[in-house]
Motif scaffolding. Structure first.
Motif, PDB file in Angstrom:
ATOM      1  N   UNK A  95       0.797  -1.232   0.000  1.00  0.00           N
ATOM      2  CA  UNK A  95       0.000   0.000   0.000  1.00  0.00           C
ATOM      3  C   UNK A  95       0.829   1.283   0.000  1.00  0.00           C
ATOM      4  N   UNK A  96       2.122   1.165   0.212  1.00  0.00           N
ATOM      5  CA  UNK A  96       2.970   2.362   0.252  1.00  0.00           C
ATOM      6  C   UNK A  96       2.952   3.024  -1.118  1.00  0.00           C
ATOM      7  N   UNK A  97       2.570   4.296  -1.143  1.00  0.00           N
ATOM      8  CA  UNK A  97       2.453   5.005  -2.420  1.00  0.00           C
ATOM      9  C   UNK A  97       3.826   5.355  -2.982  1.00  0.00           C
ATOM     10  N   UNK A  98       3.822   5.704  -4.248  1.00  0.00           N
ATOM     11  CA  UNK A  98       5.060   6.088  -4.929  1.00  0.00           C
ATOM     12  C   UNK A  98       5.738   7.241  -4.195  1.00  0.00           C
ATOM     13  N   UNK A  99       4.971   8.303  -3.871  1.00  0.00           N
ATOM     14  CA  UNK A  99       5.580   9.480  -3.243  1.00  0.00           C
ATOM     15  C   UNK A  99       6.065   9.173  -1.829  1.00  0.00           C
ATOM     16  N   UNK A 100       5.323   8.325  -1.106  1.00  0.00           N
ATOM     17  CA  UNK A 100       5.765   7.945   0.246  1.00  0.00           C
ATOM     18  C   UNK A 100       7.082   7.170   0.165  1.00  0.00           C
TER      19      UNK A 100
END
Length: 199
Positions: free
Chosen positions: A168-173
């Motif tokens: 679930x970790x987003x690209x920006x995170x």
């Protein structure tokens, strides 16, 4: 939902699409390949800017886009030909004749079917172009020791906290965590240099 921003697309999903070219992973609601392709192009261009991509990576992206467009064109032509063998459609006729410039005469039934077969034969040239362009792409290293999950796990270890559900970790995170890891490693390196000077 549509992953139309690097703020919301999971990092792992982004790279699955980059590796497979499967744009359908961008959305569970939008199915139009052209819409999904435009969304992907936008996301990938942002990725190139963030990553400070080299000219080789930009060239690879351009070639991949060409291949994707040719593959879509090839599929559309074959599907249109298959459909027109069974039932005439003005829309499909115009796709082949107006959009792609093929000749399809509808005045005589025998000539009509011969033209469809000719279009199918000529469309194979697209496969040759696709194969030629594919050879220009860099070879994928099959012997990679680490996958994205391994990288994320190592980031947790370096940062000394759990960064969250890897799926679930987003690209920006992920990009932010990556910067923190690089900063921490650089800080440790500087500390080691100082210790050696003082030691």
């Amino acid at each position: 939902m549509i992953y139309d921003s690097l703020d919301i697309i999971p990092y792992k999903t982004f790279f699955k699409i980059a590796e497979s070219g499967n744009f359908t992973l961008l959305s569970d609601t939008e199915k139009d390949p052209e819409v999904l392709s435009k969304i992907w192009d936008s996301l990938y261009e942002q990725h190139i800017e963030i990553a400070g991509a080299s000219s080789q990576e930009k060239k690879t992206f351009r070639i991949s886009k060409q291949i994707s467009a040719l593959e879509t064109q090839y599929k559309v032509i074959l599907m249109a030909c298959d459909a027109l063998k069974f039932d005439f459609s003005q829309e499909l006729f115009e796709i082949l004749t107006v959009d792609y410039g093929y000749t399809l005469r509808i005045t005589d039934e025998k000539v009509y079917y011969e033209d469809i077969e000719q279009i199918e034969r000529e469309s194979k040239a697209l496969k040759v172009k696709i194969n030629t362009l594919s050879k220009l792409l860099p070879k994928v290293d099959q012997g990679q020791e680490y996958n994205i999950d391994d990288v994320m796990a190592s980031y947790c270890s370096i940062l000394e906290f759990q960064i969250g559900d890897f799926n679930k970790i987003t690209y920006t995170a992920f990009n932010s965590y990556e910067k923190q890891v690089h900063n921490k490693i650089e800080h440790i390196r500087q500390q080691n240099i100082k210790s050696k000077k003082n030691g």
